[in-house]
Design a protein around this motif. Sequence first.
Motif, PDB file in Angstrom:
ATOM      1  N   SER A  75      72.427  94.237-126.119  1.00 54.10           N
ATOM      2  CA  SER A  75      72.090  92.562-126.132  1.00 54.10           C
ATOM      3  C   SER A  75      72.756  92.120-126.434  1.00 54.10           C
ATOM      4  N   GLU A  76      71.384  91.944-127.807  1.00 57.50           N
ATOM      5  CA  GLU A  76      72.145  91.202-129.051  1.00 57.50           C
ATOM      6  C   GLU A  76      73.285  91.662-129.801  1.00 57.50           C
ATOM      7  N   ILE A  77      73.193  92.881-130.000  1.00 52.42           N
ATOM      8  CA  ILE A  77      74.252  93.230-131.280  1.00 52.42           C
ATOM      9  C   ILE A  77      75.416  93.319-130.652  1.00 52.42           C
ATOM     10  N   PHE A  78      75.647  93.974-129.284  1.00 62.06           N
ATOM     11  CA  PHE A  78      76.652  93.796-128.766  1.00 62.06           C
ATOM     12  C   PHE A  78      77.974  92.708-128.260  1.00 62.06           C
ATOM     13  N   GLY A  79      76.143  91.477-127.293  1.00 58.80           N
ATOM     14  CA  GLY A  79      76.531  89.994-126.900  1.00 58.80           C
ATOM     15  C   GLY A  79      76.758  88.701-127.980  1.00 58.80           C
ATOM     16  N   ALA A  80      76.104  88.997-128.952  1.00 57.90           N
ATOM     17  CA  ALA A  80      75.869  88.053-130.131  1.00 57.90           C
ATOM     18  C   ALA A  80      75.335  88.366-131.181  1.00 57.90           C
ATOM     19  N   PRO A  81      76.493  89.522-131.748  1.00 53.21           N
ATOM     20  CA  PRO A  81      76.111  89.917-132.976  1.00 53.21           C
ATOM     21  C   PRO A  81      76.642  89.172-133.643  1.00 53.21           C
ATOM     22  N   GLN A  82      74.807  89.115-134.770  1.00 52.00           N
ATOM     23  CA  GLN A  82      75.116  87.379-135.994  1.00 52.00           C
ATOM     24  C   GLN A  82      75.789  87.783-137.539  1.00 52.00           C
ATOM     25  N   HIS A  83      76.511  88.813-137.133  1.00 52.04           N
ATOM     26  CA  HIS A  83      76.663  88.871-138.843  1.00 52.04           C
ATOM     27  C   HIS A  83      78.478  89.329-138.811  1.00 52.04           C
ATOM     28  N   GLU A  84      78.498  88.433-139.425  1.00 51.18           N
ATOM     29  CA  GLU A  84      80.385  88.536-139.502  1.00 51.18           C
ATOM     30  C   GLU A  84      81.385  89.998-139.645  1.00 51.18           C
ATOM     31  N   ARG A  85      80.827  90.866-140.397  1.00 52.49           N
ATOM     32  CA  ARG A  85      80.946  91.868-140.894  1.00 52.49           C
ATOM     33  C   ARG A  85      80.804  93.123-138.845  1.00 52.49           C
ATOM     34  N   THR A  86      79.450  92.484-138.642  1.00 56.07           N
ATOM     35  CA  THR A  86      79.278  93.636-137.006  1.00 56.07           C
ATOM     36  C   THR A  86      80.862  92.653-136.251  1.00 56.07           C
ATOM     37  N   GLN A  87      80.465  91.667-136.416  1.00 56.41           N
ATOM     38  CA  GLN A  87      81.457  90.942-135.143  1.00 56.41           C
ATOM     39  C   GLN A  87      83.053  91.494-135.437  1.00 56.41           C
ATOM     40  N   ARG A  88      84.012  91.809-136.454  1.00 58.59           N
ATOM     41  CA  ARG A  88      84.791  91.930-136.877  1.00 58.59           C
ATOM     42  C   ARG A  88      84.719  93.722-136.070  1.00 58.59           C
TER      43      ARG A  88
END
Length: 273
Positions: free
Chosen positions: A248-261
């Motif tokens: 839920s956190e990784i896919f719903g609200a990733p914190q790191h810019e690299r993860t988000q990209r």
Amino acid sequence: MSPSDPAGSGEPTTDALLTARGLRKSFGDNEVLRGIDLTLHRGEVVVLIGPSGSGKTTVLRALNGLETPDSGTIVVAGGPDIDFAPGSPVKPRERKQKRLALRDRSAMVFQHHNLFPHLSVLENVIEGPWRVQGRPKAEVVAEAQALLARVGLADKADARPHELSGGQQQRVGIVRALALRPDLLLFDEPTSALDPELVGEVLLVIKELADEGWSMVVVTHELSFAREAADRVFFMDAGVVIEEGPPSEIFGAPQHERTQRFLTRILRPLDGD
């Protein structure tokens, strides 16, 4: 009754099954792992995601004893503690024995099923528990037949691998791993070599195993599976864990810019955007 709940109480245990700290591995000048920390609790499903070349498969191979890290430690509950530090006082022969003991605690399902082509399905499944583990043949045959039945392959016991579809072959690969009665299941992109229409049948088997409480580490590009089945997701890039947390956190609200990209590029096709 599940592997994480041997008493059948329905309550999963939470003690650590495996702990890896500071794993590093280089191939020549290419530093593939740059200090990986990972803890897996009994009955937990950890999914490793990230771009190709990020080190995910090397992590699995280290946990299975197929790859020797250049440094770091791996601790298995009730089993070997392996120190890979270059200055470790552990002798090479003792370290090899511990690596083999580590491999005995886990079973790996590869991208390509790696079945023996000259053996039948049943013979492929019983080879490890009978010839390697030395268990009675009648016992392992009965268990193998039951496992094949649970994945819908009871009628394929006498078939050769080339007579099966890719999805059926990979299900045999999963059954072969289960027949070893491992504490830990490791999956290395188990659907990446399959035609798209066959992916679902393999993921369903893995999801059922997760629901039963098997401890597993899964490397996959199937992010919908990760969202549904994982207890924790690790996003890796360039040999390090960039971010970890519940789906839920990784896919719903990733914190790191690299993860988000990464997720922006991958998830948009999944979500139909």
